[in-house]
Motif scaffolding. Structure first.
Motif, PDB file in Angstrom:
ATOM      1  N   VAL A  96       2.481  -0.240   9.169  1.00  0.00           N
ATOM      2  CA  VAL A  96       1.211   0.408   8.736  1.00  0.00           C
ATOM      3  C   VAL A  96       1.417  -1.571   7.528  1.00  0.00           C
ATOM      4  N   GLU A  97       0.556  -1.391   7.236  1.00  0.00           N
ATOM      5  CA  GLU A  97       0.529  -2.473   5.891  1.00  0.00           C
ATOM      6  C   GLU A  97      -0.254  -1.779   5.222  1.00  0.00           C
ATOM      7  N   ILE A  98       0.210  -1.406   3.885  1.00  0.00           N
ATOM      8  CA  ILE A  98      -0.788  -0.801   2.916  1.00  0.00           C
ATOM      9  C   ILE A  98      -1.338  -2.573   1.588  1.00  0.00           C
ATOM     10  N   ILE A  99      -2.497  -2.269   1.591  1.00  0.00           N
ATOM     11  CA  ILE A  99      -2.954  -2.678   0.553  1.00  0.00           C
ATOM     12  C   ILE A  99      -3.948  -2.640  -0.527  1.00  0.00           C
ATOM     13  N   VAL A 100      -3.801  -2.669  -1.854  1.00  0.00           N
ATOM     14  CA  VAL A 100      -4.198  -1.700  -2.566  1.00  0.00           C
ATOM     15  C   VAL A 100      -5.442  -2.825  -3.533  1.00  0.00           C
ATOM     16  N   VAL A 101      -5.948  -2.502  -4.027  1.00  0.00           N
ATOM     17  CA  VAL A 101      -7.257  -3.333  -4.766  1.00  0.00           C
ATOM     18  C   VAL A 101      -7.343  -2.455  -5.765  1.00  0.00           C
ATOM     19  N   ASP A 102      -6.593  -2.906  -7.218  1.00  0.00           N
ATOM     20  CA  ASP A 102      -7.735  -2.331  -8.571  1.00  0.00           C
ATOM     21  C   ASP A 102      -8.668  -3.137  -8.988  1.00  0.00           C
ATOM     22  N   ASP A 103      -9.735  -2.422  -8.878  1.00  0.00           N
ATOM     23  CA  ASP A 103     -10.979  -3.100  -8.842  1.00  0.00           C
ATOM     24  C   ASP A 103     -11.352  -2.356 -11.051  1.00  0.00           C
ATOM     25  N   PHE A 104      -9.952  -3.288 -12.151  1.00  0.00           N
ATOM     26  CA  PHE A 104      -9.621  -3.373 -13.037  1.00  0.00           C
ATOM     27  C   PHE A 104     -10.088  -1.822 -14.007  1.00  0.00           C
ATOM     28  N   SER A 105      -8.988  -1.111 -13.304  1.00  0.00           N
ATOM     29  CA  SER A 105      -8.866  -0.030 -13.992  1.00  0.00           C
ATOM     30  C   SER A 105      -9.121   0.812 -15.707  1.00  0.00           C
ATOM     31  N   THR A 106      -9.216   0.844 -16.275  1.00  0.00           N
ATOM     32  CA  THR A 106      -8.815   1.773 -17.740  1.00  0.00           C
ATOM     33  C   THR A 106      -8.037   2.606 -17.769  1.00  0.00           C
ATOM     34  N   ARG A 121     -13.444  -6.674  -0.267  1.00  0.00           N
ATOM     35  CA  ARG A 121     -13.720  -8.213   0.689  1.00  0.00           C
ATOM     36  C   ARG A 121     -12.368  -8.513   0.528  1.00  0.00           C
ATOM     37  N   SER A 122     -11.540  -8.694  -1.109  1.00  0.00           N
ATOM     38  CA  SER A 122     -10.725  -8.647  -1.304  1.00  0.00           C
ATOM     39  C   SER A 122      -9.270  -8.131  -0.139  1.00  0.00           C
ATOM     40  N   GLY A 123      -9.318  -7.372  -0.686  1.00  0.00           N
ATOM     41  CA  GLY A 123      -8.312  -6.323   0.353  1.00  0.00           C
ATOM     42  C   GLY A 123      -8.451  -7.272   1.941  1.00  0.00           C
ATOM     43  N   LEU A 124      -9.574  -6.891   2.849  1.00  0.00           N
ATOM     44  CA  LEU A 124      -9.940  -7.604   4.118  1.00  0.00           C
ATOM     45  C   LEU A 124      -9.659  -8.987   4.202  1.00  0.00           C
ATOM     46  N   GLN A 125      -9.336  -9.570   3.269  1.00  0.00           N
ATOM     47  CA  GLN A 125      -9.550 -11.325   3.202  1.00  0.00           C
ATOM     48  C   GLN A 125      -7.670 -10.989   3.337  1.00  0.00           C
ATOM     49  N   ALA A 126      -7.044 -10.278   2.417  1.00  0.00           N
ATOM     50  CA  ALA A 126      -5.129  -9.887   2.712  1.00  0.00           C
ATOM     51  C   ALA A 126      -4.759  -9.611   3.999  1.00  0.00           C
ATOM     52  N   ALA A 127      -5.685  -8.438   4.985  1.00  0.00           N
ATOM     53  CA  ALA A 127      -5.574  -8.356   5.823  1.00  0.00           C
ATOM     54  C   ALA A 127      -4.232  -8.747   6.817  1.00  0.00           C
ATOM     55  N   THR A 128      -3.720  -8.792   7.922  1.00  0.00           N
ATOM     56  CA  THR A 128      -3.447  -8.769   8.843  1.00  0.00           C
ATOM     57  C   THR A 128      -2.863  -8.393  10.335  1.00  0.00           C
ATOM     58  N   GLY A 129      -2.867  -7.077   9.704  1.00  0.00           N
ATOM     59  CA  GLY A 129      -3.216  -6.460  11.209  1.00  0.00           C
ATOM     60  C   GLY A 129      -4.383  -6.549  12.032  1.00  0.00           C
TER      61      GLY A 129
END
Length: 230
Positions: free
Chosen positions: A31-41, A73-81
């Protein structure tokens, strides 16, 4: 086969650590885990940087709040699985159910699998009646235009062959991404399966974010991506 789990995350400080550990404890080994933080406050970004970075494979930080679709979209671009699962950071969906979600793809039957909380057979927390009605109405409208027979188009729990979702041009920045994906899968003739999943819905007091304006945008997305060529 390697599974990339893409986790869009916005203001989920209370759940993101538990969610990452739940993904790590899933029955899938590679499993490859990719987290995209969308400017959390709310401190989520700091928690990811200072405490959780070693538990995930990639973290992407957006410089402003673009929306769930943009985070995907950002996460999918980085996915390699070879396989991709979309996993919300709010603990509403259980990573222990990855095998059920992936089985139709691994069996060669499906290109995409939607996890449905309306198919029965698994625990389902009872929360908002109006949300259920809105979901069913949006699903019905989507089905009428796509000519597919889904029970839960708005589900945030989806699995894909990576080449299917990564090569799909996605435009929606917010929650309209769900009907957009559905329309484009149907228009391209991809094989869609549904599987019953458990659902531990949360309340607004617990951090739920989707609202009336998101339902309006979903209607717009259903009409736009089904009635226009792209």
């Amino acid at each position: 086969m390697k599974l990339s789990v893409v986790i869009p995350c916005y203001n989920e400080r209370n759940t993101i650590a538990a969610l990452i550990e739940a993904v790590r404890a899933s029955p899938i080994q590679d499993v490859e885990i990719i987290v995209v933080d969308d400017f959390s406050t709310d401190g989520t970004a700091a928690l990811l940087k200072e405490t959780l970075a070693h538990r995930v494979d990639k973290i992407i930080y957006h410089p402003e709040n673009y929306g769930k679709g943009a985070a995907l979209r950002s996460g999918l671009q980085a996915a390699t699985g070879e396989l991709v699962v979309i996993q919300d950071a709010d603990l509403e969906y259980d990573p222990q159910e990855y095998p059920a979600l992936l089985e139709p793809i691994l069996a060669g039957k499906a290109d995409a699998v939607f996890g449905s909380g309306f198919m029965g057979g698994r625990p389902h927390r009872v929360v908002y009646f109006l949300h259920m009605i809105a979901n069913k109405c949006l699903t019905l409208l989507s089905n009428m235009l796509t000519n597919v027979n889904l029970t839960d188009m708005e589900t945030c729990y989806k699995a894909f062959k990576a080449d299917v979702i990564k090569n799909m041009p996605l435009e929606e920045n917010g929650f309209g991404i769900e009907p957009e994906i559905t329309a484009k899968l149907a228009k391209r003739g991809y094989r869609i399966y549904e599987v019953g999943i458990s659902y531990s819905g949360r309340t607004y007091e617990e951090g739920k974010k989707i609202g009336f304006e998101d339902a309006v945008r979903a209607i717009y997305a259903i009409l736009k991506y089904n009635l226009t060529d792209f």
